[in-house]
Design an enzyme around this catalytic site. Structure first.
Site: not given
Ligand code: X8Z
Ligand code: ZN
Length: 613
Positions: A384, A512
């Protein structure tokens, strides 16, 4: 959040309706002149759009911040309204910008106009009611994820949120307990399905209105190459790393067969998804104790040290900051400490999924995270802060340039820095007591890293593989879940632990998807971060194997990093990559070089085994 978060996250962009909002800024109507528009007019237009966009983005980010740190119907409504305004503004700006198609403009203006069309990850249709519906759906979906809890099949058990359930998946070794936590979390997304279906329909329409075949084509257009070339590029990178993934999968499965028995883990089939220490089987480092190559050769239990030394969230974040300042970058502003959300509030629902923000696109950097004292969270803090340091380096650029060179770059910065959290560095800061130096210790350390970095790769690839097919219509809504598990199996070699059906919506159990954040960025980041790490190690004058390098304290590495960050998205990404690494292509050679010792060891272990699934 600044523009690079927004292009990923909620809403944005477009409709042809020009005056659907009230109160907010709006572009002056563009004179439809008979004379051809000039380069000077194009430049003036881009500058004006950029300034207005910055003001709107601040309103959107402020509303989003409050919503994400205090989920209620009202804060959802406020953020949906703000996003509606943004969508209306962007759609008019994109439509107006068409006037300059074919005009010979200066390079910066050309790039701003190009980026303007790609600004939205969720473009809205031009019809005002549909735009409002899309904004509302987006806010609701993220809220449903943030509020998700599992209170047992009869609803009478103590309710557990994602943090609690993830802790069970990380720590428990009891098959049934793991299954309960996995299944429990996967109930929270069932109700998202109709909302998601409608979101896809509306956003596809929005994408078509600004000239893309569907939303997937818009997402794939953000890489300075054609969408088809980009897809081929991701396939090429995946083929580079797949052999190493296959070796890791083979070895891990063999250890899980030993632990849970071949009735539960098929010796030649996919691994049940709930046994890998993580809700989505995307990071396997929590099962390191089950697969440790040489028992006791190196104690790498950072979790235990963090707890023993009573690290709290602030101390962990300060530790992250101290790495960046050791490279010569500035300390975080005082407002970071005043405004960030570092611990989970107990009195309200929040979106715990970690994120980094620049609320004003001008230095109001923060993170939002529910920090627990674990090594995983310590690494996420570095991730982060990588975003925050990127924001700070480019916050004087036009807001349309305030993004990563491509979105994979943004995701790779903090991770590249975290690759310098070597055993040597951990010893220096007192989180382990001995640096493993012999070959056995090195293999142990490499295994732990591979469980994070190599295990992630097929996951990073399959998420958008699923969405690209959903957006293009290749996957019909009646087959959402089936298509999801087919891809999980094909890429990851992972299977659902119990039969799934179309009454489930398992994609929605991953942040996501409901939050509409494109995911290929993380796949790219997992390749790019090793390219960056290698370049920084070279700049720092490090001699030795890549996996042993830490750039902690190197001003030269810091300068190299800073120069690339400062470019933002002002140049095509190959220029930024070249400035840092001397290469213009994304390439998996450095990640393979990093893991060479483990790869040799795995090949030895797997000899005679039937790998694959
Ligand atoms: O979503 C994230 C970050 C925020 S951009 C914590 N990541 C992905 C996930 O958690 O799925 C980092 C690694 C992959
Ligand atoms: Zn990130």
């Amino acid at each position: 959040m600044n523009i690079s978060k927004l292009i990923s996250g909620i809403v944005l962009a477009a409709s042809m309706a020009s005056c659907a909002t009230t109160g907010g800024p709006s572009l002056e109507p563009v004179e439809v002149a008979f004379a051809a528009p000039t380069a000077a007019e194009a430049k003036e237009f881009a500058t004006r759009v950029d300034a207005e966009l910055k003001a709107i983005l601040t309103r959107v980010s402020t509303a989003e911040w409050v919503k994400s740190t205090y989920i209620t119907d009202d804060t959802e409504q406020l953020s949906a309204w703000a996003n509606e305004e943004m969508m209306a503004f962007l759609s008019k700006a994109v439509a107006d910008s068409k006037r300059f198609d074919g005009v010979e403009v200066d390079e910066a203006t050309g790039r701003m106009l190009h980026l303007l069309r790609l600004t939205s990850a969720l473009p809205a249709p031009s019809e005002a009611a549909e735009r409002a519906e899309l904004a509302s759906l987006a806010a609701k979906l993220e809220g449903m994820y943030g509020k998700g809890k599992w209170c047992g099949a009869d609803g009478k058990a103590k309710c557990r949120d994602l943090g609690d359930l993830s802790e069970t998946l990380a720590q428990s070794r009891k098959y049934e307990e793991l299954l309960d936590a996995w299944m429990g979390w996967h109930t929270i997304s069932r109700e998202m399905r109709p909302l998601y279906e409608q979101e896809v329909r509306l956003a596809n329409q929005g994408a078509r209105e600004i000239g893309f075949a569907d939303l997937g084509e818009l997402w794939k257009s953000g890489y300075d190459m054609s969408p088809a070339d980009f897809e081929a590029e991701t396939d090429r990178l995946w083929q580079q790393v797949k052999p190493l993934y296959d070796e890791l999968h083979c070895y891990v499965r063999s250890q899980l067969v030993k632990k849970y028995g071949k009735d539960r883990v098929p010796a030649r089939g996919p691994i049940p998804a709930h046994l890998l220490g993580n809700m989505w089987s995307q990071d396997w480092s929590n099962i390191y104790p089950l697969v440790e190559p040489y028992k006791g050769a190196a104690s790498l239990d950072v979790d235990a040290s963090l707890k023993k030394q009573k690290y709290d969230a602030i101390r962990m974040a300060k530790l992250g900051e101290s790495f960046f300042t050791s490279l010569g970058l500035k300390p975080l502003p005082e407002t970071f400490w005043q405004r960030s959300m570092l611990v989970q509030p107990r009195d309200r629902d929040v979106v715990c999924h970690a994120s980094a923000w620049d609320v004003t696109s001008a230095g109001d950097v923060r993170i939002k995270m529910c920090i627990r004292p674990t090594e995983e969270d310590l690494i996420t803090i570095h991730h982060e802060l990588g975003h925050n340091y990127y924001y700070q380096q480019y916050d004087k650029l036009p807001v349309l340039f305030q993004s990563g060179a491509n979105d994979g770059f943004h995701e790779a910065i903090g991770d590249a820095i975290a690759l310098s959290i070597t055993p040597g560095y951990l010893k220096q800061i007192g989180l382990i007591s001995k640096v493993p130096s012999d070959d056995k210790g090195v293999v142990n350390v490499q295994m732990k890293m591979a469980l994070q970095k190599i295990a992630f790769l097929p996951f990073g690839k399959m998420i958008d593989q699923w969405r690209w097919d959903v957006f293009s219509g290749k996957t019909a809504s009646a087959n959402y879940n089936q298509a999801w598990w087919e891809l999980k199996e094909r890429y990851q070699g992972v299977a659902a632990p119990v039969a799934r059906s179309e009454a489930d919506f398992d994609p929605g159990a991953k942040y996501h998807i409901p939050a509409n954040v494109p995911y290929t960025r993380y796949f790219l980041a997992h390749i790019l971060q090793f390219q960056f790490h290698k370049a920084l190690c070279d700049a720092a004058g490090f001699q030795g194997p890549l996996h042993a390098c830490s750039v902690y304290g190197s001003a030269d590495a810091g300068e190299k990093l800073r120069a690339m960050l400062a470019l933002g998205a002002s140049k095509p990404w190959p220029d930024a990559l070249e400035a840092m690494t001397g290469h213009r292509e994304m390439d998996a050679t450095p990640i393979l070089e990093y893991f060479q010792p483990l790869r040799t060891w795995l090949a030895e272990q797997n000899r005679g085994q039937q790998c694959g699934w």
